[in-house]
Design an enzyme around this catalytic site. Structure first.
Site: not given
Ligand code: ADP
Length: 163
Positions: A16, A40, A89, A127
């Site tokens: 992120h 959760k 990703r 995550s």
């Molecule tokens: P959501 O619950 O909306 O998917 P996330 O917090 O999991 O939210 O992710 C927010 C954004 O960041 C999404 O577009 C996700 O694909 C992207 N993202 C998550 N991890 C990575 C990573 N390692 N590299 C690039 N983008 C990422």
């Protein structure tokens, strides 16, 4: 121009952060929109997730962290953002992200979704994987910002103490 980067950030990872740093170089202002959702067991609360985003982006002056509930496009519009950033990703992200982007465009055509690729070394980070590694007491320093590593350690130490 102002952009929003929405997500659940449970917790924020180096992946992120990599996207946020790229976006902060492209846009005048970037809002990290931390989405409200019913946390959760074992997950971070909305306030904890937002605080960890704040601490992890303290070095980026044009990045601001805000919490929101409801529709992301409504929040983006209210904040005056013209662009919504999402990270991509692997191919596995694509189908979900495509339907999300098309739906958001239908709801609010004036907001454009922009996909950014993370640097190669963060491509595999998620995550959910971080939470699993934390549970196994793995060293997380290459995967998450320092405040997140500390918060995970505390969280899982508390959990172990309750066993
Ligand atoms: P959501 O619950 O909306 O998917 P996330 O917090 O999991 O939210 O992710 C927010 C954004 O960041 C999404 O577009 C996700 O694909 C992207 N993202 C998550 N991890 C990575 C990573 N390692 N590299 C690039 N983008 C990422």
């Amino acid at each position: 121009m102002k952009a929003i980067y929405p997500g659940t950030f449970d917790p924020i990872t180096m992946g992120h952060l990599n996207i946020i740093e790229k976006a902060s170089r492209i846009f005048d202002e970037v809002i990290i929109g931390v989405a409200d959702f019913t946390a959760k067991v074992d997950h971070f609360t909305l306030e904890e997730r937002a605080e960890l985003c704040k601490e992890s982006t303290a070095h980026l002056p044009n990045v601001k962290v805000m919490m929101f509930s409801g529709m992301v496009v409504e929040f983006a519009k209210a904040q005056g953002c013209q662009v919504m950033i999402r990270g991509l990703r692997a191919v596995s992200d694509f189908e979900y992200e495509l339907s999300l982007a098309l739906t958001n465009t239908k709801l609010m055509p004036e907001i454009e979704t922009l996909f950014l690729l993370p640097s190669l070394r963060y491509m595999y980070l998620s995550s959910s994987m971080i939470r699993q590694l934390a549970e196994l007491d793995a060293d997380l320093k290459d995967f998450v910002p320092a405040p997140v590593a500390r918060a995970l350690k505390t969280k899982f130490a508390e959990k172990d103490a309750q066993k």
